[in-house]
Design an enzyme around this catalytic site. Sequence first.
Site, short mmCIF file in Angstrom:
data_model
loop_
_atom_site.label_atom_id
_atom_site.label_comp_id
_atom_site.label_asym_id
_atom_site.label_seq_id
_atom_site.Cartn_x
_atom_site.Cartn_y
_atom_site.Cartn_z
N SER A 24 0.78 -1.34 -0.51
CA SER A 24 0.35 0.31 -0.06
C SER A 24 0.31 1.36 -0.14
O SER A 24 0.22 2.37 -0.60
CB SER A 24 -0.48 -0.02 0.94
N LYS A 95 -8.47 -6.73 10.73
CA LYS A 95 -9.10 -6.18 10.33
C LYS A 95 -10.40 -6.40 11.03
O LYS A 95 -11.61 -5.94 10.63
CB LYS A 95 -8.93 -7.34 8.67
N ASN A 116 -11.55 -3.08 5.89
CA ASN A 116 -9.72 -2.84 5.39
C ASN A 116 -9.58 -0.99 5.12
O ASN A 116 -8.23 -0.79 4.72
CB ASN A 116 -9.64 -3.02 4.25
N ASP A 131 -12.70 -3.76 -0.52
CA ASP A 131 -12.33 -4.92 -0.84
C ASP A 131 -13.30 -5.55 -2.41
O ASP A 131 -12.39 -6.10 -3.68
CB ASP A 131 -11.72 -6.00 -0.46
N ASN A 157 -12.62 -20.04 1.40
CA ASN A 157 -13.42 -19.86 2.23
C ASN A 157 -13.62 -18.99 3.53
O ASN A 157 -13.88 -18.96 4.85
CB ASN A 157 -14.45 -20.93 2.69
N GLY A 159 -11.10 -15.04 4.21
CA GLY A 159 -11.73 -13.73 4.08
C GLY A 159 -11.76 -13.23 2.82
O GLY A 159 -12.54 -12.32 2.38
N LEU A 254 -7.56 -14.34 -7.74
CA LEU A 254 -7.38 -13.14 -6.55
C LEU A 254 -4.93 -13.10 -6.39
O LEU A 254 -4.78 -11.77 -5.98
CB LEU A 254 -7.80 -13.27 -5.16
P1 NAP Z 1 -7.12 -16.74 4.38
O1 NAP Z 1 -7.77 -15.98 4.90
O2 NAP Z 1 -6.27 -17.40 5.19
O3 NAP Z 1 -8.06 -18.24 3.45
C1 NAP Z 1 -7.19 -18.33 2.41
C2 NAP Z 1 -8.10 -20.05 1.87
O4 NAP Z 1 -7.77 -20.76 1.36
C3 NAP Z 1 -8.94 -21.04 3.48
O5 NAP Z 1 -10.78 -20.98 2.91
C4 NAP Z 1 -8.19 -21.94 3.48
O6 NAP Z 1 -9.31 -23.34 3.49
C5 NAP Z 1 -8.45 -21.67 2.04
N1 NAP Z 1 -6.73 -23.13 1.20
C6 NAP Z 1 -5.45 -22.69 1.97
N2 NAP Z 1 -4.58 -23.96 1.84
C7 NAP Z 1 -5.24 -24.40 0.79
C8 NAP Z 1 -5.57 -26.43 -0.23
N3 NAP Z 1 -4.43 -26.60 0.10
N4 NAP Z 1 -7.17 -26.58 -0.59
C9 NAP Z 1 -7.62 -25.76 -0.87
N5 NAP Z 1 -8.27 -24.83 -0.06
C10 NAP Z 1 -6.83 -23.78 0.73
O7 NAP Z 1 -6.73 -16.38 2.95
P2 NAP Z 1 -7.71 -14.48 2.19
O8 NAP Z 1 -7.64 -13.18 2.90
O9 NAP Z 1 -8.99 -15.21 1.62
O10 NAP Z 1 -6.70 -14.87 1.01
C11 NAP Z 1 -6.84 -15.32 -0.35
C12 NAP Z 1 -5.65 -15.28 -1.20
O11 NAP Z 1 -6.67 -13.93 -1.73
C13 NAP Z 1 -4.62 -15.05 -1.66
O12 NAP Z 1 -3.77 -15.22 -1.74
C14 NAP Z 1 -4.07 -14.16 -1.14
O13 NAP Z 1 -2.94 -12.82 -1.22
C15 NAP Z 1 -5.36 -13.18 -2.10
N6 NAP Z 1 -6.15 -11.90 -1.85
C16 NAP Z 1 -5.69 -10.81 -2.83
C17 NAP Z 1 -6.19 -9.56 -2.53
C18 NAP Z 1 -6.06 -8.88 -3.86
O14 NAP Z 1 -6.42 -7.01 -3.17
N7 NAP Z 1 -5.62 -9.34 -4.44
C19 NAP Z 1 -6.73 -9.26 -1.59
C20 NAP Z 1 -7.12 -10.21 -0.95
C21 NAP Z 1 -6.32 -11.36 -0.88
P3 NAP Z 1 -9.76 -23.73 5.18
O15 NAP Z 1 -10.46 -22.32 5.89
O16 NAP Z 1 -9.69 -25.08 5.31
O17 NAP Z 1 -8.23 -23.25 6.36
#
Ligand code: NAP
Length: 315
Positions: A24, A95, A116, A131, A157, A159, A254
């Site tokens: 950021s 958050k 955020n 977001d 599932n 954030g 993402l």
């Molecule tokens: P998070 O809250 O940790 O959630 C990750 C999700 O992925 C959880 O549901 C987790 O499952 C699942 N997961 C992790 N490893 C897995 C696997 N091997 N097989 C199946 N499911 C799996 O993370 P988040 O904040 O949502 O972020 C997710 C991604 O989006 C990250 O790569 C982040 O960098 C990206 N992102 C990008 C932006 C952008 O602006 N472009 C913004 C936000 C996030 P469980 O619930 O079962 O653990």
Amino acid sequence: MTKKITGKTKLLGVIGYPVEHSLSPVMHNAALAQLVVGVGVSVSEREASPREDIAQLGLDYIYLPFPIEPQNLEVAIAGFAAVGVVGFSVTIPHKQAIIPLLSEITPIAQTIGAVNTVSRQNHKWVGTNTDIEGFIAPLQTTYKQDWSQKVAVILGNGGAARAVVAGCTQLGFAQIHVVGRNMQRLQEFRNSWSNSPLAEKFQVHQWEELPKLIPQANLLVNATPIGMYPKVDESPLSVEEIANLSTGAIAYDLIYIPKPTQFLHLAEKQGAIAIDGLEMLVQQGVAALKIWLNQENLPVEVMRQALQNHLGLGK
Ligand code: NAP
């Protein structure tokens, strides 16, 4: 362009712990450096060139990273009020924890259950979440279409999946399917929306149901971290699974580095349209800056370019 700090410079920032990897400051300071130049330029001069117009608003702000440990969050926010911070971004792990410390949170942030972006309004802290705006931006512009007969399948599932569900609802998708690997966490995700009208708008599924869901998907979103740098060879779906994606479907990851991710690479080979996470990152930042500066006209391309340069990505 270097930013000159003066006695009038106003403060913005990002809170997190750790926060040193946050992108950021790169994006926002690039925009703020553009906005500050040209103080004293007349309106007629500004109107002479629309490009210059953006660069001559005479806004004097700086955006800093603040590493704040969870136990110091409350005192830090009180300190921000005392020193006149105009607004700040919020990242992990604050958050959700920030919510009870705010005077108001917008319905969007309530829906997602996370903040955020915080701004100071009438001596109060107001929290929102940009977001959703970031996620839907490419789907409302470059890939704009009528989504009302379309099916979205979301992998993960966590954030980010919450913003994706809310975004797909906003776009009016006919069906929204959230796919997770852990039934208990999927149920928790489902139950966390029980007081929201959005609860009726999506269904949850276990990973094993993907072979049935993928052929139906018009939009397939990777909201898991699978494939993120440094594990760049990984993909949430195998070649065989992605082979069932229909030609012309949109694959949206993402993740923004590497570019493309293995998921997008495989989907493109299948004839899908690929969208990476960089534009979401840019547009959630643009939405936040609009709130803090009360300005619609922002140097979006400068923000995009600053991130691309910082991440070593080609255009
Ligand atoms: P998070 O809250 O940790 O959630 C990750 C999700 O992925 C959880 O549901 C987790 O499952 C699942 N997961 C992790 N490893 C897995 C696997 N091997 N097989 C199946 N499911 C799996 O993370 P988040 O904040 O949502 O972020 C997710 C991604 O989006 C990250 O790569 C982040 O960098 C990206 N992102 C990008 C932006 C952008 O602006 N472009 C913004 C936000 C996030 P469980 O619930 O079962 O653990």
